[in-house]
Design a protein around this motif. Structure first.
Motif, PDB file in Angstrom:
ATOM      1  N   LYS A 132       0.799  -1.110   0.094  1.00  0.00           N
ATOM      2  CA  LYS A 132       0.087  -0.008   0.019  1.00  0.00           C
ATOM      3  C   LYS A 132       1.034   1.186  -0.136  1.00  0.00           C
ATOM      4  N   GLY A 133       0.390   2.169  -0.589  1.00  0.00           N
ATOM      5  CA  GLY A 133       1.273   3.572  -0.710  1.00  0.00           C
ATOM      6  C   GLY A 133       0.893   4.200   0.322  1.00  0.00           C
ATOM      7  N   GLY A 134       1.757   5.087   0.834  1.00  0.00           N
ATOM      8  CA  GLY A 134       1.720   6.253   2.150  1.00  0.00           C
ATOM      9  C   GLY A 134       1.800   5.418   3.303  1.00  0.00           C
ATOM     10  N   VAL A 135       2.184   4.328   3.443  1.00  0.00           N
ATOM     11  CA  VAL A 135       2.546   3.729   4.912  1.00  0.00           C
ATOM     12  C   VAL A 135       3.939   3.849   5.291  1.00  0.00           C
ATOM     13  N   GLY A 136       4.754   4.791   4.503  1.00  0.00           N
ATOM     14  CA  GLY A 136       6.210   5.251   4.732  1.00  0.00           C
ATOM     15  C   GLY A 136       7.227   4.323   4.276  1.00  0.00           C
ATOM     16  N   LYS A 137       7.086   3.580   3.190  1.00  0.00           N
ATOM     17  CA  LYS A 137       8.230   2.780   2.617  1.00  0.00           C
ATOM     18  C   LYS A 137       9.593   3.714   2.424  1.00  0.00           C
ATOM     19  N   SER A 138       9.135   4.894   1.862  1.00  0.00           N
ATOM     20  CA  SER A 138      10.352   5.765   1.519  1.00  0.00           C
ATOM     21  C   SER A 138      10.984   6.288   2.887  1.00  0.00           C
ATOM     22  N   SER A 139      10.261   6.722   3.744  1.00  0.00           N
ATOM     23  CA  SER A 139      10.676   7.110   5.114  1.00  0.00           C
ATOM     24  C   SER A 139      11.473   6.185   5.758  1.00  0.00           C
ATOM     25  N   ILE A 140      11.020   4.937   5.439  1.00  0.00           N
ATOM     26  CA  ILE A 140      12.015   3.741   6.173  1.00  0.00           C
ATOM     27  C   ILE A 140      13.059   3.276   5.351  1.00  0.00           C
TER      28      ILE A 140
ATOM     29  N   ARG B 141      13.812  13.888  -2.972  1.00  0.00           N
ATOM     30  CA  ARG B 141      13.271  14.611  -1.934  1.00  0.00           C
ATOM     31  C   ARG B 141      13.618  14.243  -0.538  1.00  0.00           C
ATOM     32  N   MET B 142      13.585  13.033  -0.210  1.00  0.00           N
ATOM     33  CA  MET B 142      13.850  12.631   1.125  1.00  0.00           C
ATOM     34  C   MET B 142      15.335  12.878   1.446  1.00  0.00           C
ATOM     35  N   PHE B 143      16.339  12.923   0.365  1.00  0.00           N
ATOM     36  CA  PHE B 143      17.723  13.015   0.826  1.00  0.00           C
ATOM     37  C   PHE B 143      17.949  14.614   0.411  1.00  0.00           C
TER      38      PHE B 143
ATOM     39  N   GLU C 281       6.552  -2.261  11.601  1.00  0.00           N
ATOM     40  CA  GLU C 281       5.288  -1.552  11.669  1.00  0.00           C
ATOM     41  C   GLU C 281       5.423   0.046  11.831  1.00  0.00           C
ATOM     42  N   ASN C 282       5.093   0.756  10.874  1.00  0.00           N
ATOM     43  CA  ASN C 282       5.448   2.204  10.925  1.00  0.00           C
ATOM     44  C   ASN C 282       4.149   2.943  11.420  1.00  0.00           C
ATOM     45  N   MET C 283       4.154   4.100  12.045  1.00  0.00           N
ATOM     46  CA  MET C 283       3.211   4.943  12.303  1.00  0.00           C
ATOM     47  C   MET C 283       2.356   4.415  13.450  1.00  0.00           C
ATOM     48  N   ALA C 284       3.134   3.618  14.553  1.00  0.00           N
ATOM     49  CA  ALA C 284       2.830   2.692  15.490  1.00  0.00           C
ATOM     50  C   ALA C 284       2.952   3.955  16.785  1.00  0.00           C
TER      51      ALA C 284
ATOM     52  N   ARG D 129       8.771  -1.321  16.026  1.00  0.00           N
ATOM     53  CA  ARG D 129       7.582  -0.546  15.756  1.00  0.00           C
ATOM     54  C   ARG D 129       8.196   1.169  15.685  1.00  0.00           C
ATOM     55  N   ILE D 130       7.540   1.877  14.822  1.00  0.00           N
ATOM     56  CA  ILE D 130       8.203   3.175  14.498  1.00  0.00           C
ATOM     57  C   ILE D 130       7.050   3.983  14.773  1.00  0.00           C
ATOM     58  N   PRO D 131       7.008   4.825  15.897  1.00  0.00           N
ATOM     59  CA  PRO D 131       6.154   5.796  15.999  1.00  0.00           C
ATOM     60  C   PRO D 131       6.143   7.189  15.050  1.00  0.00           C
ATOM     61  N   ILE D 132       4.988   7.775  14.933  1.00  0.00           N
ATOM     62  CA  ILE D 132       4.998   8.947  13.861  1.00  0.00           C
ATOM     63  C   ILE D 132       5.844  10.025  14.788  1.00  0.00           C
ATOM     64  N   ASP D 133       6.922  10.589  14.242  1.00  0.00           N
ATOM     65  CA  ASP D 133       7.601  11.621  14.701  1.00  0.00           C
ATOM     66  C   ASP D 133       7.388  13.102  13.806  1.00  0.00           C
ATOM     67  N   PRO D 134       6.653  13.930  14.215  1.00  0.00           N
ATOM     68  CA  PRO D 134       6.576  15.135  13.334  1.00  0.00           C
ATOM     69  C   PRO D 134       8.085  15.645  13.159  1.00  0.00           C
TER      70      PRO D 134
ATOM     71  N   PHE E 171      10.611  14.344  12.477  1.00  0.00           N
ATOM     72  CA  PHE E 171      11.491  13.572  11.448  1.00  0.00           C
ATOM     73  C   PHE E 171      10.917  14.132  10.240  1.00  0.00           C
ATOM     74  N   VAL E 172       9.613  14.694  10.018  1.00  0.00           N
ATOM     75  CA  VAL E 172       9.042  15.475   8.784  1.00  0.00           C
ATOM     76  C   VAL E 172       9.578  16.658   8.530  1.00  0.00           C
ATOM     77  N   MET E 173       9.851  17.285   9.703  1.00  0.00           N
ATOM     78  CA  MET E 173      10.533  18.843   9.598  1.00  0.00           C
ATOM     79  C   MET E 173      11.723  18.676   9.065  1.00  0.00           C
TER      80      MET E 173
ATOM     81  N   SER F  80      14.258  11.180  17.578  1.00  0.00           N
ATOM     82  CA  SER F  80      13.951  10.272  18.468  1.00  0.00           C
ATOM     83  C   SER F  80      13.824   8.676  17.586  1.00  0.00           C
ATOM     84  N   LEU F  81      13.700   8.782  16.353  1.00  0.00           N
ATOM     85  CA  LEU F  81      13.556   7.585  15.747  1.00  0.00           C
ATOM     86  C   LEU F  81      15.065   7.000  15.561  1.00  0.00           C
ATOM     87  N   GLU F  82      15.850   7.656  15.591  1.00  0.00           N
ATOM     88  CA  GLU F  82      17.300   7.134  15.263  1.00  0.00           C
ATOM     89  C   GLU F  82      17.688   5.814  16.095  1.00  0.00           C
TER      90      GLU F  82
HETATM   91  P1  ADP Z   1       5.168   5.623   0.953  1.00  0.00           P
HETATM   92  O1  ADP Z   1       6.729   5.610   0.435  1.00  0.00           O
HETATM   93  O2  ADP Z   1       4.765   4.382   1.613  1.00  0.00           O
HETATM   94  O3  ADP Z   1       4.274   6.239  -0.038  1.00  0.00           O
HETATM   95  P2  ADP Z   1       6.366   7.843   2.697  1.00  0.00           P
HETATM   96  O4  ADP Z   1       7.691   7.099   3.262  1.00  0.00           O
HETATM   97  O5  ADP Z   1       6.459   9.033   1.575  1.00  0.00           O
HETATM   98  O6  ADP Z   1       5.344   6.662   2.162  1.00  0.00           O
HETATM   99  O7  ADP Z   1       5.288   8.647   3.882  1.00  0.00           O
HETATM  100  C1  ADP Z   1       4.148   9.233   3.550  1.00  0.00           C
HETATM  101  C2  ADP Z   1       3.911  10.368   4.655  1.00  0.00           C
HETATM  102  O8  ADP Z   1       4.164   9.951   5.870  1.00  0.00           O
HETATM  103  C3  ADP Z   1       5.432  11.413   4.218  1.00  0.00           C
HETATM  104  O9  ADP Z   1       5.089  12.778   4.352  1.00  0.00           O
HETATM  105  C4  ADP Z   1       6.225  10.814   5.554  1.00  0.00           C
HETATM  106  O10 ADP Z   1       7.108  12.040   5.674  1.00  0.00           O
HETATM  107  C5  ADP Z   1       5.386  10.730   6.435  1.00  0.00           C
HETATM  108  N1  ADP Z   1       5.925   9.504   7.488  1.00  0.00           N
HETATM  109  C6  ADP Z   1       6.032   8.280   7.150  1.00  0.00           C
HETATM  110  N2  ADP Z   1       6.454   7.623   8.317  1.00  0.00           N
HETATM  111  C7  ADP Z   1       6.663   8.616   9.041  1.00  0.00           C
HETATM  112  C8  ADP Z   1       6.919   8.812  10.795  1.00  0.00           C
HETATM  113  N3  ADP Z   1       7.206   7.510  11.449  1.00  0.00           N
HETATM  114  N4  ADP Z   1       6.812   9.674  11.471  1.00  0.00           N
HETATM  115  C9  ADP Z   1       6.434  10.928  10.963  1.00  0.00           C
HETATM  116  N5  ADP Z   1       5.904  10.907   9.405  1.00  0.00           N
HETATM  117  C10 ADP Z   1       6.074   9.864   8.929  1.00  0.00           C
END
Ligand code: ADP
Length: 296
Positions: free
Chosen positions: A7-15, A44-46, A183-186, A219-224, A226-228, A279-281
């Motif tokens: 599924k898209g948007g689960v955080g594959k690229s962030s992981i 974009r990530m890098f 498990e992301n966004m836990a 398990r990886i929590p959502i950490d705003p 990291f997004v910043m 905090s995710l490091e």
């Molecule tokens: P995918 O590659 O599965 O489509 P992304 O890695 O692009 O998903 O993540 C989707 C959005 O969620 C992005 O904006 C990303 O920054 C955010 N995100 C993903 N995992 C986390 C996390 N653990 N904490 C905060 N934001 C996250």
């Protein structure tokens, strides 16, 4: 190794990004290959979106994110993305299957990586015929034993979990070994109140890993923060008393390791340094260690 999700948007690229940073911070030389045709997000990530890919005799040179720093025990990190090649051709990729497969095959064989400890491949989400052909191409182009396996990403919501079951079945079908499930966004690292709460419930990833008899990596929590860090280049900063997995994340700032004001610059070469304050490091450091142990 391959990072997959049904599924898209689960955080594959962030992981993928954080596994790459963690492996490199522990001294390994790392490459990231982004073959997500549906939306290549590694540049974009890098923060290397403007990078130019150089053609050399025999192939393309990957784009450096940062170089080796032996004093700090940091290995080099390089990236190659379909995004670099699609730029300027309109982002909507409407190529039909055979053209995509040919492109991906060329992509897998024509990047001049040289010596490298780990290559992480960010693949498009899904389990369609096209994905099967991508997986088969990957396995065919690689030398025997070279594809260590797949890291499968899910989130705690039931839908994503059902979807990721398909992904695990897909790995069985295509004979790609599963390194483990993340498990992301836990849970949620609150930027204001120093607490980490479970907003989606927990346990789905662990249960699924048990069902499929594959390792559960964490398990990886959502950490705003990291997004910043990714979006603005701001060094992560946490309120006083933020304790995650027993580690106090406000302390690092008090002791002055990053100064009292967060550094804001989108210099790609500083990403790994700043990520040390996230905090995710430590979570990813442990997952990366477990993966290194399991794949050798
Ligand atoms: P995918 O590659 O599965 O489509 P992304 O890695 O692009 O998903 O993540 C989707 C959005 O969620 C992005 O904006 C990303 O920054 C955010 N995100 C993903 N995992 C986390 C996390 N653990 N904490 C905060 N934001 C996250």
């Amino acid at each position: 190794m391959n990072v997959l999700s049904g599924k898209g948007g689960v955080g594959k690229s962030s992981i993928t990004t954080q596994l790459a940073l963690s492996l490199s911070l522990s001294g390994h030389s790392v490459g990231v290959l982004d073959v997500d045709l549906t939306g290549p997000s590694m540049p974009r990530m890098f923060n290397i979106e403007d990078a130019k890919v150089t053609q050399a005799p025999g192939g393309w040179l990957p784009v450096p994110v940062h170089t080796t720093n032996s004093d700090k025990g940091v290995g080099q990190l390089r990236c190659m993305s379909l995004g670099f090649l699609l730029r300027g051709r309109g982002d909507a990729v409407v190529w039909r299957g055979p053209k995509k497969t040919a492109m991906i095959r060329q992509f897998l064989s024509d990047v001049l990586w040289g010596e490298m400890d780990y290559l992480l491949i960010d693949t498009p989400p899904g389990t369609s015929d096209e994905h099967i052909s991508l997986a088969e191409t990957l396995l065919k182009e690689a030398r025997p034993g070279q594809v260590a396996g797949a890291v499968v990403v899910t989130t705690p919501q039931a839908v994503a979990t059902a979807d990721v079951r398909k992904e695990l079945n897909f790995c069985v079908k295509t004979s790609i070994p599963v390194i483990g499930v993340i498990e992301n966004m836990a849970g949620f690292v609150c930027p204001n109140c120093a607490e980490c709460t479970d907003i989606f419930g927990k346990g789905g990833g662990q249960v699924m890993a048990n069902d499929f008899n594959v390792p559960f990596l964490g398990r990886i929590p959502i950490d705003p923060q990291f997004v910043m860090l990714i979006e603005t280049g701001q060094t992560p900063e946490y309120p006083q008393g933020t304790i995650i997995n027993g580690q106090d994340f406000s302390k690092a700032l008090q002791s002055g390791s990053s100064g009292s004001t967060s550094e804001v610059t989108k210099d790609a070469s500083l990403l790994a340094e700043k990520y040390r304050d996230c905090s995710l490091e430590p979570i990813f450091r442990k997952i990366a260690q477990d993966i290194v142990t399991s794949v050798g």
